[in-house]
Design an enzyme around this catalytic site. Structure first.
Site, PDB file in Angstrom:
ATOM      1  N   GLY A  62       0.806  -1.336  -0.110  1.00  0.00           N
ATOM      2  CA  GLY A  62      -0.030   0.056   0.064  1.00  0.00           C
ATOM      3  C   GLY A  62       0.812   1.318  -0.043  1.00  0.00           C
ATOM      4  O   GLY A  62       0.345   2.266  -0.442  1.00  0.00           O
ATOM      5  N   GLY A  71       3.680   1.761  -1.982  1.00  0.00           N
ATOM      6  CA  GLY A  71       4.233   1.847  -3.072  1.00  0.00           C
ATOM      7  C   GLY A  71       5.193   0.589  -3.414  1.00  0.00           C
ATOM      8  O   GLY A  71       4.285  -0.747  -3.237  1.00  0.00           O
ATOM      9  N   ASP A 116       3.089  -0.840  13.655  1.00  0.00           N
ATOM     10  CA  ASP A 116       2.781  -1.613  12.487  1.00  0.00           C
ATOM     11  C   ASP A 116       3.800  -2.912  12.390  1.00  0.00           C
ATOM     12  O   ASP A 116       4.217  -3.165  11.426  1.00  0.00           O
ATOM     13  CB  ASP A 116       2.770  -0.960  11.165  1.00  0.00           C
ATOM     14  CG  ASP A 116       2.076  -1.499  10.115  1.00  0.00           C
ATOM     15  OD1 ASP A 116       1.240  -2.482  10.405  1.00  0.00           O
ATOM     16  OD2 ASP A 116       2.281  -1.508   8.916  1.00  0.00           O
TER      17      ASP A 116
END
Length: 665
Positions: free
Chosen positions: A348, A350, A462
């Site tokens: 998401g 790139g 994350d």
């Protein structure tokens, strides 16, 4: 002196004005008709408006059918489903009498005229059509039909001797109201014949043909005389007529009169082309400036948005003068990546490409996609790892910012990301439990450094296998800081505007407000879920399992060890079994629902280095201790369920390992 209000136009007056305006084209076209549409005579029939001959322009008549004068001077009514001979047209009574051509001669011909399409004509005429007749089916059957509703349609006797030879077909008349289910299977419809009678059921063959030879009659009525006429219907009728008249007149009178060739009217092809060009040119001339202005406005807004993001990034870079990474131009990025030919992965954020510096050092080039929040994802990455260096944190070598083109340059990791080791189906690398334990320990060291080893507390938000990179020695590196946030080291509770992370690893307090404040314990939870996947070498939530209880791995592995059970690990040493048990205990502590029940990353490192006999299994980590209202979610689109929480099924639903990142700013 008070202002005098303007009188309002009554609604009925407004409708009347619109009707008059729509009648205006009729007046104009009537004047044009008088010049080019003179009355004609064919045989004993006079032809004038609203009818026209085929040699006259289309706007000489309103009916969508034509009248043709044949070589025998017979008046022929031409329709799209057949022709009829016109016997008389009465313009005083507005009536037309016509007959089927096959009935006008004294032979054995059968009527073939069909009028089933007239309902369609009625809806599109500026007049009301009245048909005081019924219709009957003419059917052709391959076998004789013995039924009173089937009336023999043969016009002539087959054999005067009275003995009929074998026949290939039999023709009958059927009442129009006959249901299709009552048709004999051997019959097919040949025509729908008009007849001036209500029903044919009680008629003989001779009676029917006597009526058919008299022809049939229909009439047209102006809207004002029609019982169905209303101001609204009149408005619609006149609108249709105005548009149709405009189309006809535009083509046929734009070039100073009609063109007649070979006794039939037609416009040359060039007329249509020129008319289309004129109409199209007029439309384009009116709309093109608006389209150009809209395109300019969109480009301006787009450039303004990106320039705003560029200004934000440039301002940030000026303030961070102590940054270690090197700034590259986009041309240099293209050159070192060989025009982005060797693609390593995509997400998401790139795409990632393999590159090579002039010194021969291999790098990974992360080409960012659409920037979110004025380049916030780029700023997050540079602000966090641009100033730190740790063996278990990915090293940022350089970056590029040129307008909307943004790139980050990292050390190249030969063994890719951890998810390839854990979840790969092909060419999977099978590492020993000792190596997997070392990877888990290295990840914990990297996260602990982010929490306590810098002047600012860095929360990653994350942590997942995809964001753990492995070098040639399988040394783990924490990477991808697009969702990271910097806070003061003294801040025990931090503030964020919305949930951020990946479903399956995101801490529950990021979704539920009343579980506790948001802190570094959110990364601890994500590490615990990652550690569970390292233990199982599979996704935590999987349907490809032998037993239903193994569907959600964290719950299953916890129950096995909590009740003193054992897990088949294959051919492993006693030391490796101890490592696995230690990781299970640590992971179970890390994924506790309440943040206060989880250890810090410093404590996690201490537990991983402690003798397993000194570690205690935590309470059931997947049990919600209270009911959580559904309206307390922070913008997550995931549907949350709270049933069967004691078995861990709730956690399986809430935190299934779907690779979906959340960052609602």
């Amino acid at each position: 002196m008070p202002k005098r209000s303007k009188p309002k136009l009554p609604m009925h007056a407004l409708v009347a004005a619109i009707v008059v305006l729509l009648q205006f084209p009729q007046l104009c076209f009537a004047r044009t008709r008088n010049r080019y549409c003179s009355p004609a005579v064919c045989g004993n029939v006079s032809i004038s408006y609203p009818f026209r001959l085929t040699t006259q322009p289309p706007n000489c008549g309103d009916f969508p059918f034509e009248i043709h004068c044949d070589s025998s001077n017979r008046t022929v009514l031409v329709t799209n489903q057949g022709v009829f001979y016109v016997q008389n047209i009465s313009y005083e009574r507005n009536t037309v009498r016509a007959i089927d051509p096959n009935l006008a001669v004294d032979d054995c011909s059968l009527p073939r005229g069909t009028l089933s399409f007239w309902d369609y004509i009625y809806r599109n005429l500026p007049y009301s059509l009245v048909f005081p007749f019924t219709s009957m089916y003419l059917v052709n059957c391959s076998m004789p039909v013995n039924s009173s509703s089937y009336i023999d349609a043969s016009r002539c006797s087959v054999n005067s001797s009275g003995s009929d030879p074998p026949r290939d077909s039999y023709v009958y008349f059927l009442d129009e109201r006959t249901h299709p289910h009552d048709f004999d299977e051997s019959c097919r419809i040949e025509a729908l014949v008009p007849i001036m009678v209500e029903s044919i059921n009680d008629l003989l063959n001779s009676d029917i043909y006597n009526l058919l030879k008299q022809g049939f009659e229909f009439s047209w009525i102006f809207p004002s005389k029609s019982l169905e006429a209303t101001p609204f219907r009149a408005l619609i009728r006149n609108l249709k007529y105005a548009l149709q008249s405009y189309a006809d007149s535009f083509i046929y009178y734009l070039f100073k009169g009609p063109h007649v060739a070979n006794n039939s009217y037609y416009p040359p092809n060039s007329t249509y082309i020129i008319c289309l060009l004129i109409t199209g040119g007029f439309i384009i001339s009116r709309t093109l400036p608006g389209i150009v202005c809209l395109i300019v406005l969109v480009i301006y807004k787009w450039r303004r948005r990106h320039l705003c993001a560029d200004d934000t990034i440039e301002e940030f870079l000026k303030q961070q003068k102590d940054l270690m990474p090197i700034r590259y131009t986009y041309c240099e990025i293209e050159r070192m990546s060989n025009d982005f030919k060797d693609k390593l992965g995509e997400g998401g954020y790139g795409s990632v490409f393999k590159g090579k510096l002039r010194s021969g050092y291999f790098v990974a080039i992360k080409l960012l996609g659409k920037s979110k929040g004025n380049g916030q994802d780029f700023i997050n990455e540079v602000a966090t790892i641009g100033r730190i260096h740790h063996v278990n944190v990915a090293k940022l070598i350089g970056f590029c910012v040129e307008g909307s083109k943004q790139a980050l340059i990292y050390d190249f990791m030969l063994n890719g990301s951890l998810d390839r080791i854990l979840f790969a189906k092909e060419n999977k690398i099978d590492l020993s439990w000792k190596k997997m334990f070392d990877i888990a320990f290295g990840i914990a060291r990297g996260i602990e450094y982010l929490h306590r080893g810098c002047d600012m507390q860095i929360l990653h938000f994350d942590i997942k296998p995809h964001n753990i990179l492995l070098d040639e020695n399988f040394t783990p590196k924490v990477a991808d800081f697009g969702l990271a946030k910097l806070f003061s080291v003294d801040a025990s509770i931090v503030s964020i505007t919305a949930a951020r992370g990946t479903i399956g690893y995101i801490a529950p307090e990021l979704i539920y407000k009343n579980l506790g404040g948001i802190s570094y314990k959110a990364d601890v939870y994500s590490f615990g879920m990652l550690l569970m996947e390292i233990i199982g070498r599979r996704k935590n939530m999987s349907t490809a399992v032998e037993h239903e209880s193994q569907k959600y791995f964290p719950s299953w592995i916890y129950d096995r060890y909590y009740h003193g059970g054992d897990v088949d690990l294959g051919e492993v040493t006693d030391d490796e079994k101890i490592m696995v048990k230690k990781m299970v205990i640590v992971a179970s502590w890390c994924v506790q629902i309440k943040p206060n029940d989880r250890p810090s990353m410093s404590k996690v490192l201490e537990m991983l280095e402690t003798d397993v006999e000194l570690l205690q299994m935590p309470p059931q980590p997947f049990q919600l201790p209270f009911e959580v209202p559904t309206d307390q979610s922070h913008g997550s689109n995931t549907e949350l369920s709270h049933e069967n929480s004691s078995t861990g099924e709730t956690s399986a639903l809430l935190y299934s390992s779907n690779e979906i990142s959340i960052d609602i700013l």
